[in-house]
Design an enzyme around this catalytic site. Structure first.
Site, PDB file in Angstrom:
ATOM      1  N   ASN A   9       0.867  -1.180   0.000  1.00 52.21           N
ATOM      2  CA  ASN A   9       0.000   0.000   0.000  1.00 52.21           C
ATOM      3  C   ASN A   9       0.901   1.225   0.000  1.00 52.21           C
ATOM      4  O   ASN A   9       1.480   1.567   1.026  1.00 52.21           O
ATOM      5  CB  ASN A   9      -0.891  -0.039   1.252  1.00 52.21           C
ATOM      6  N   TRP A  10       0.995   1.852  -1.156  1.00 49.23           N
ATOM      7  CA  TRP A  10       1.906   3.004  -1.275  1.00 49.23           C
ATOM      8  C   TRP A  10       1.357   4.246  -0.585  1.00 49.23           C
ATOM      9  O   TRP A  10       2.052   5.235  -0.440  1.00 49.23           O
ATOM     10  CB  TRP A  10       2.167   3.313  -2.742  1.00 49.23           C
ATOM     11  N   LYS A  11       0.083   4.233  -0.240  1.00 45.17           N
ATOM     12  CA  LYS A  11      -0.583   5.392   0.368  1.00 45.17           C
ATOM     13  C   LYS A  11      -0.399   6.619  -0.537  1.00 45.17           C
ATOM     14  O   LYS A  11      -0.287   6.460  -1.755  1.00 45.17           O
ATOM     15  CB  LYS A  11      -0.080   5.609   1.802  1.00 45.17           C
ATOM     16  N   HIS A  94      -9.526   1.200   5.117  1.00 47.46           N
ATOM     17  CA  HIS A  94      -8.239   1.387   5.797  1.00 47.46           C
ATOM     18  C   HIS A  94      -8.445   2.340   6.977  1.00 47.46           C
ATOM     19  O   HIS A  94      -9.247   3.272   6.891  1.00 47.46           O
ATOM     20  CB  HIS A  94      -7.204   1.958   4.816  1.00 47.46           C
ATOM     21  N   GLU A  96      -6.811   4.739   7.994  1.00 46.39           N
ATOM     22  CA  GLU A  96      -6.588   6.156   7.671  1.00 46.39           C
ATOM     23  C   GLU A  96      -7.832   6.758   7.027  1.00 46.39           C
ATOM     24  O   GLU A  96      -8.144   7.932   7.229  1.00 46.39           O
ATOM     25  CB  GLU A  96      -5.347   6.293   6.772  1.00 46.39           C
ATOM     26  N   GLU A 164      -5.136  -4.831  10.631  1.00 45.08           N
ATOM     27  CA  GLU A 164      -4.119  -3.809  10.857  1.00 45.08           C
ATOM     28  C   GLU A 164      -4.408  -3.081  12.170  1.00 45.08           C
ATOM     29  O   GLU A 164      -5.195  -2.126  12.193  1.00 45.08           O
ATOM     30  CB  GLU A 164      -4.119  -2.793   9.707  1.00 45.08           C
ATOM     31  N   GLY A 170       2.694   2.366  10.878  1.00 48.54           N
ATOM     32  CA  GLY A 170       3.639   3.471  10.734  1.00 48.54           C
ATOM     33  C   GLY A 170       4.363   3.838  12.017  1.00 48.54           C
ATOM     34  O   GLY A 170       4.992   4.891  12.094  1.00 48.54           O
ATOM     35  N   SER A 210       3.683  -1.975  10.308  1.00 46.05           N
ATOM     36  CA  SER A 210       5.135  -2.000  10.517  1.00 46.05           C
ATOM     37  C   SER A 210       5.793  -3.315  10.091  1.00 46.05           C
ATOM     38  O   SER A 210       6.729  -3.775  10.742  1.00 46.05           O
ATOM     39  CB  SER A 210       5.476  -1.669  11.979  1.00 46.05           C
ATOM     40  N   GLY A 231       3.021  -1.134   4.278  1.00 48.99           N
ATOM     41  CA  GLY A 231       3.005   0.295   3.967  1.00 48.99           C
ATOM     42  C   GLY A 231       4.408   0.777   3.629  1.00 48.99           C
ATOM     43  O   GLY A 231       4.905   0.565   2.523  1.00 48.99           O
ATOM     44  N   GLY A 232       5.059   1.386   4.593  1.00 50.21           N
ATOM     45  CA  GLY A 232       6.368   2.022   4.381  1.00 50.21           C
ATOM     46  C   GLY A 232       7.379   1.175   3.623  1.00 50.21           C
ATOM     47  O   GLY A 232       8.041   1.661   2.692  1.00 50.21           O
TER      48      GLY A 232
HETATM   49  P1  13P Z   1       3.166   0.510   7.679  1.00 51.88           P
HETATM   50  O1  13P Z   1       3.689  -0.768   7.076  1.00 51.88           O
HETATM   51  O2  13P Z   1       3.895   1.728   7.156  1.00 51.88           O
HETATM   52  O3  13P Z   1       3.086   0.437   9.160  1.00 51.88           O
HETATM   53  O4  13P Z   1       1.670   0.692   7.137  1.00 51.88           O
HETATM   54  C1  13P Z   1       0.796  -0.371   7.264  1.00 51.88           C
HETATM   55  C2  13P Z   1      -0.431  -0.057   6.504  1.00 51.88           C
HETATM   56  O5  13P Z   1      -1.217   0.781   6.895  1.00 51.88           O
HETATM   57  C3  13P Z   1      -0.674  -0.792   5.248  1.00 51.88           C
HETATM   58  O6  13P Z   1      -1.967  -0.584   4.781  1.00 51.88           O
END
Ligand code: 13P
Length: 254
Positions: A9-11, A94, A96, A164, A170, A210, A231-232
């Site tokens: 997930n590149w966000k 998600h 967010e 999640e 994050g 994470s 994510g990251g």
């Molecule tokens: P991180 O891997 O950056 O913690 O993000 C997880 C995430 O929200 C994937 O959708």
């Protein structure tokens, strides 16, 4: 047998040039890891050119959100039919989106239905806050999010669930493999109540929060966990390839 699944997930990261460079840097390596279903979820505006790049490869694309209407006066929104053909999956619910865009379980449910009706597959995200976790409410919160997110939907084996925990996103503070495995077992139990045990056993459930090359093994070793939503670490080609590589290795051993 559930096929292992890793999604990046590149966000809200990468412009088109950066996104294309990222895919070019990992496509060759990812192509060698075919026993894992690997999905890249770039921003909407990069979906078409990235699709042109991965077409014919084993890599699938996903969107990060979608609106639940088919078309109409909804300025700024993107409908499932606009992205059908550009991707296979859509991340929905998600945390967010729930936090910053006030998406409720009812909205998430409408989106899941719209996505399925268009022939796309949802990656439905659920997760508890730190406060809920510390109050011992994790089970209750997740059961509600899964039940309400899948409300009035008959068995759909294309659905992927991502657990999640919000406190792990994050933050560098991942859950432990055992914690995540146990919680995902509970989510599978909720799906079994909705769709029957045999069907629930075919649904892929991921851990997210994470995940890196250093801790992915701990999650993938758990029989209940079918992969990760990253994510990251999905924004760095070498890190993401390593996560997919370790997933293939561990699942082939088990
Ligand atoms: P991180 O891997 O950056 O913690 O993000 C997880 C995430 O929200 C994937 O959708």
């Amino acid at each position: 047998m559930r096929k292992p699944f890793i999604a990046g997930n590149w966000k809200m990261n990468t412009n088109l040039a950066e996104g294309l460079a990222l895919v070019k840097a990992m496509l060759g390596d990812l192509e060698k890891l075919k026993s894992v279903e690997t999905v890249l979820c770039p921003p909407f505006v990069s979906l078409q050119p990235i699709m042109d790049l991965v077409r014919g490869s084993s890599i699938y694309l996903g969107a990060q959100n979608v609106y639940f209407k088919e078309s109409g006066a909804y300025t700024g929104e993107v409908s499932p039919r606009m992205i059908a053909g550009l991707c296979k999956y859509v991340i929905l619910g998600h945390s967010e989106r729930r936090q910053y865009f006030l998406e409720t379980d009812a909205v998430v449910n409408a989106k899941v239905k719209a996505v399925l009706a268009t022939g796309l597959a949802p990656i439905l995200c659920v997760g508890e806050t730190l406060e809920q976790n510390e109050a011992g409410k994790t089970g209750e919160v997740l059961t509600r999010q899964v039940r309400d997110g899948l409300k009035d939907i008959a068995v759909e084996k294309s659905v992927v669930i991502a657990y999640e925990p919000i406190w792990a996103i994050g933050t560098g503070r991942a859950a432990t493999g055992a914690q995540a495995g146990q919680t995902i077992g509970l989510i599978r139990h909720t799906i079994a109540e909705l769709w029957g045990g045999e069907n629930a056993d075919e649904i892929r459930i991921l851990y997210g929060g994470s995940v890196t090359g250093s801790n992915v093994t701990e999650f993938i070793k758990e029989t209940q966990i079918d992969g990760a939503l990253v994510g990251g670490a999905s924004l760095k080609a070498a890190d993401f390839v390593e996560i997919v590589r370790l997933t293939e290795k561990i699942k082939q051993q088990s």
